[in-house]
Motif scaffolding. Structure first.
Motif, PDB file in Angstrom:
ATOM      1  N   ARG A   6     -18.630  33.207  34.624  1.00 29.32           N
ATOM      2  CA  ARG A   6     -19.481  32.589  33.603  1.00 29.32           C
ATOM      3  C   ARG A   6     -19.335  31.064  33.587  1.00 29.32           C
ATOM      4  NH1 ARG A   6     -23.804  34.081  31.099  1.00 29.32           N
ATOM      5  NH2 ARG A   6     -22.875  36.109  31.219  1.00 29.32           N
ATOM      6  N   GLY A   7     -18.117  30.551  33.682  1.00 29.33           N
ATOM      7  CA  GLY A   7     -17.901  29.109  33.639  1.00 29.33           C
ATOM      8  C   GLY A   7     -18.600  28.381  34.764  1.00 29.33           C
ATOM      9  N   THR A   8     -18.498  28.894  35.973  1.00 28.95           N
ATOM     10  CA  THR A   8     -19.162  28.272  37.116  1.00 28.95           C
ATOM     11  C   THR A   8     -20.674  28.348  36.953  1.00 28.95           C
ATOM     12  OG1 THR A   8     -17.309  28.873  38.535  1.00 28.95           O
ATOM     13  CG2 THR A   8     -19.364  28.292  39.628  1.00 28.95           C
ATOM     14  N   TRP A   9     -21.161  29.479  36.506  1.00 28.44           N
ATOM     15  CA  TRP A   9     -22.598  29.641  36.286  1.00 28.44           C
ATOM     16  C   TRP A   9     -23.113  28.598  35.290  1.00 28.44           C
ATOM     17  CZ3 TRP A   9     -27.113  31.221  37.788  1.00 28.44           C
ATOM     18  CH2 TRP A   9     -28.154  31.322  36.861  1.00 28.44           C
ATOM     19  N   LEU A  10     -22.418  28.447  34.167  1.00 34.26           N
ATOM     20  CA  LEU A  10     -22.860  27.495  33.154  1.00 34.26           C
ATOM     21  C   LEU A  10     -22.769  26.053  33.648  1.00 34.26           C
ATOM     22  CD1 LEU A  10     -21.338  29.153  29.982  1.00 34.26           C
ATOM     23  CD2 LEU A  10     -23.751  29.033  30.623  1.00 34.26           C
ATOM     24  N   ALA A  11     -21.746  25.763  34.455  1.00 33.70           N
ATOM     25  CA  ALA A  11     -21.584  24.405  34.971  1.00 33.70           C
ATOM     26  C   ALA A  11     -22.709  24.019  35.930  1.00 33.70           C
ATOM     27  CB  ALA A  11     -20.230  24.278  35.664  1.00 33.70           C
ATOM     28  N   TYR A  12     -23.226  24.985  36.678  1.00 30.50           N
ATOM     29  CA  TYR A  12     -24.242  24.686  37.688  1.00 30.50           C
ATOM     30  C   TYR A  12     -25.634  25.196  37.323  1.00 30.50           C
ATOM     31  CZ  TYR A  12     -20.611  23.056  40.749  1.00 30.50           C
ATOM     32  OH  TYR A  12     -19.582  22.336  41.283  1.00 30.50           O
ATOM     33  N   ASN A  13     -25.783  25.755  36.154  1.00 33.01           N
ATOM     34  CA  ASN A  13     -27.042  26.384  35.743  1.00 33.01           C
ATOM     35  C   ASN A  13     -28.246  25.458  35.886  1.00 33.01           C
ATOM     36  OD1 ASN A  13     -28.815  28.255  34.743  1.00 33.01           O
ATOM     37  ND2 ASN A  13     -28.217  27.973  32.622  1.00 33.01           N
ATOM     38  N   ASN A  14     -28.154  24.201  35.466  1.00 36.38           N
ATOM     39  CA  ASN A  14     -29.319  23.322  35.552  1.00 36.38           C
ATOM     40  C   ASN A  14     -29.481  22.707  36.933  1.00 36.38           C
ATOM     41  OD1 ASN A  14     -27.349  22.992  33.559  1.00 36.38           O
ATOM     42  ND2 ASN A  14     -28.178  21.144  32.774  1.00 36.38           N
ATOM     43  N   LYS A  15     -28.557  22.943  37.834  1.00 33.25           N
ATOM     44  CA  LYS A  15     -28.639  22.344  39.166  1.00 33.25           C
ATOM     45  C   LYS A  15     -29.170  23.317  40.215  1.00 33.25           C
ATOM     46  CE  LYS A  15     -24.783  19.409  38.027  1.00 33.25           C
ATOM     47  NZ  LYS A  15     -23.498  19.667  37.539  1.00 33.25           N
ATOM     48  N   LEU A  16     -29.255  24.576  39.863  1.00 35.88           N
ATOM     49  CA  LEU A  16     -29.672  25.593  40.833  1.00 35.88           C
ATOM     50  C   LEU A  16     -30.826  26.417  40.274  1.00 35.88           C
ATOM     51  CD1 LEU A  16     -26.115  26.875  41.812  1.00 35.88           C
ATOM     52  CD2 LEU A  16     -27.530  25.266  43.092  1.00 35.88           C
ATOM     53  N   ASP A  17     -31.642  26.927  41.141  1.00 36.12           N
ATOM     54  CA  ASP A  17     -32.747  27.779  40.735  1.00 36.12           C
ATOM     55  C   ASP A  17     -32.346  29.238  40.959  1.00 36.12           C
ATOM     56  OD1 ASP A  17     -35.244  28.618  39.889  1.00 36.12           O
ATOM     57  OD2 ASP A  17     -36.141  28.379  41.876  1.00 36.12           O
ATOM     58  N   LYS A  70     -16.619  26.234  24.518  1.00 35.26           N
ATOM     59  CA  LYS A  70     -18.000  26.437  24.967  1.00 35.26           C
ATOM     60  C   LYS A  70     -18.415  25.356  25.949  1.00 35.26           C
ATOM     61  CE  LYS A  70     -19.298  28.718  20.762  1.00 35.26           C
ATOM     62  NZ  LYS A  70     -20.188  28.859  19.651  1.00 35.26           N
ATOM     63  N   LEU A  71     -19.366  25.705  26.782  1.00 31.99           N
ATOM     64  CA  LEU A  71     -20.003  24.774  27.702  1.00 31.99           C
ATOM     65  C   LEU A  71     -21.502  24.931  27.503  1.00 31.99           C
ATOM     66  CD1 LEU A  71     -19.642  22.724  30.000  1.00 31.99           C
ATOM     67  CD2 LEU A  71     -19.757  24.620  31.593  1.00 31.99           C
ATOM     68  N   ASN A  72     -22.174  23.828  27.246  1.00 28.00           N
ATOM     69  CA  ASN A  72     -23.612  23.863  26.947  1.00 28.00           C
ATOM     70  C   ASN A  72     -23.926  24.834  25.807  1.00 28.00           C
ATOM     71  OD1 ASN A  72     -24.044  22.064  29.088  1.00 28.00           O
ATOM     72  ND2 ASN A  72     -24.247  23.741  30.536  1.00 28.00           N
ATOM     73  N   GLY A  73     -23.014  24.900  24.825  1.00 29.06           N
ATOM     74  CA  GLY A  73     -23.218  25.756  23.658  1.00 29.06           C
ATOM     75  C   GLY A  73     -22.960  27.231  23.894  1.00 29.06           C
ATOM     76  N   LYS A  74     -22.442  27.596  25.070  1.00 30.81           N
ATOM     77  CA  LYS A  74     -22.198  29.009  25.382  1.00 30.81           C
ATOM     78  C   LYS A  74     -20.702  29.260  25.574  1.00 30.81           C
ATOM     79  CE  LYS A  74     -26.708  29.897  26.772  1.00 30.81           C
ATOM     80  NZ  LYS A  74     -27.638  30.414  27.664  1.00 30.81           N
ATOM     81  N   GLN A  75     -20.239  30.354  25.019  1.00 30.70           N
ATOM     82  CA  GLN A  75     -18.832  30.734  25.112  1.00 30.70           C
ATOM     83  C   GLN A  75     -18.464  31.076  26.551  1.00 30.70           C
ATOM     84  OE1 GLN A  75     -17.745  33.885  22.409  1.00 30.70           O
ATOM     85  NE2 GLN A  75     -15.743  34.166  23.343  1.00 30.70           N
ATOM     86  N   LEU A  76     -17.362  30.492  27.036  1.00 27.02           N
ATOM     87  CA  LEU A  76     -16.937  30.730  28.417  1.00 27.02           C
ATOM     88  C   LEU A  76     -15.974  31.896  28.548  1.00 27.02           C
ATOM     89  CD1 LEU A  76     -18.261  27.978  29.045  1.00 27.02           C
ATOM     90  CD2 LEU A  76     -16.352  27.577  30.552  1.00 27.02           C
ATOM     91  N   PHE A  77     -15.085  32.048  27.582  1.00 23.66           N
ATOM     92  CA  PHE A  77     -14.012  33.034  27.710  1.00 23.66           C
ATOM     93  C   PHE A  77     -13.985  33.950  26.493  1.00 23.66           C
ATOM     94  CE2 PHE A  77     -12.585  29.022  29.653  1.00 23.66           C
ATOM     95  CZ  PHE A  77     -12.514  29.436  30.975  1.00 23.66           C
ATOM     96  N   VAL A  78     -13.468  35.150  26.705  1.00 22.47           N
ATOM     97  CA  VAL A  78     -13.237  36.097  25.620  1.00 22.47           C
ATOM     98  C   VAL A  78     -11.742  36.391  25.604  1.00 22.47           C
ATOM     99  CG1 VAL A  78     -13.710  38.395  24.722  1.00 22.47           C
ATOM    100  CG2 VAL A  78     -15.522  37.114  25.875  1.00 22.47           C
ATOM    101  N   ALA A  79     -11.071  35.889  24.579  1.00 27.28           N
ATOM    102  CA  ALA A  79      -9.629  36.093  24.461  1.00 27.28           C
ATOM    103  C   ALA A  79      -9.367  37.528  24.023  1.00 27.28           C
ATOM    104  CB  ALA A  79      -9.044  35.107  23.465  1.00 27.28           C
ATOM    105  N   ASN A  80      -8.410  38.165  24.656  1.00 31.15           N
ATOM    106  CA  ASN A  80      -8.111  39.562  24.280  1.00 31.15           C
ATOM    107  C   ASN A  80      -6.625  39.868  24.371  1.00 31.15           C
ATOM    108  OD1 ASN A  80      -7.801  39.616  27.035  1.00 31.15           O
ATOM    109  ND2 ASN A  80      -8.956  41.490  27.342  1.00 31.15           N
ATOM    110  N   ALA A  81      -5.794  38.873  24.090  1.00 28.75           N
ATOM    111  CA  ALA A  81      -4.353  39.104  24.117  1.00 28.75           C
ATOM    112  C   ALA A  81      -3.947  39.921  22.897  1.00 28.75           C
ATOM    113  CB  ALA A  81      -3.600  37.784  24.134  1.00 28.75           C
ATOM    114  N   ASN A  82      -2.988  40.761  23.091  1.00 27.45           N
ATOM    115  CA  ASN A  82      -2.415  41.524  21.989  1.00 27.45           C
ATOM    116  C   ASN A  82      -1.035  40.963  21.736  1.00 27.45           C
ATOM    117  OD1 ASN A  82      -4.587  43.359  21.814  1.00 27.45           O
ATOM    118  ND2 ASN A  82      -3.773  44.471  23.561  1.00 27.45           N
ATOM    119  N   GLU A  83      -0.869  40.338  20.557  1.00 21.30           N
ATOM    120  CA  GLU A  83       0.453  39.797  20.224  1.00 21.30           C
ATOM    121  C   GLU A  83       1.428  40.952  20.044  1.00 21.30           C
ATOM    122  OE1 GLU A  83       0.855  36.306  17.641  1.00 21.30           O
ATOM    123  OE2 GLU A  83      -1.243  36.695  17.173  1.00 21.30           O
TER     124      GLU A  83
END
Length: 84
Positions: A6-17, A70-83
């Motif tokens: 997701r992070g790579t996609w959001l970083a390059y989203n406006n540069k690629l078709d 967030k990157l470009n207003g979109k969440q990059l990661f979903v934290a799911n650690a169990n303390e």
């Protein structure tokens, strides 16, 4: 076709078709982990600093910050650690 996180996609989203064809499938789950190195095997590492960082990543505040990153207003990661 290109497979990316997701992070790579959001970083390059406006540069690629490109268009997303598949997302959200549990088989595409890409977890990040924090693993502490054995200080007996590697005595010169900063184990205590790594332990503090690891504990912070999985505590409630660390998990909130990970989820709110967030990157470009979109969440990059979903934290799911169990303390423990």
């Amino acid at each position: 076709y290109t497979m990316t996180d997701r992070g790579t996609w959001l970083a390059y989203n406006n540069k690629l078709d490109l268009k997303i064809l598949v997302q959200g499938d549990k088989n595409l789950f890409n977890p990040y982990q924090v693993i502490l190195v054995n200080p007996e095997r590697y005595p010169t590492i900063n184990y205590n600093g790594a332990k503090v960082f690891s504990d912070w990543l999985v505590n409630t505040r660390g998990q909130e910050l990970i989820n709110s990153f967030k990157l470009n207003g979109k969440q990059l990661f979903v934290a799911n650690a169990n303390e423990k």
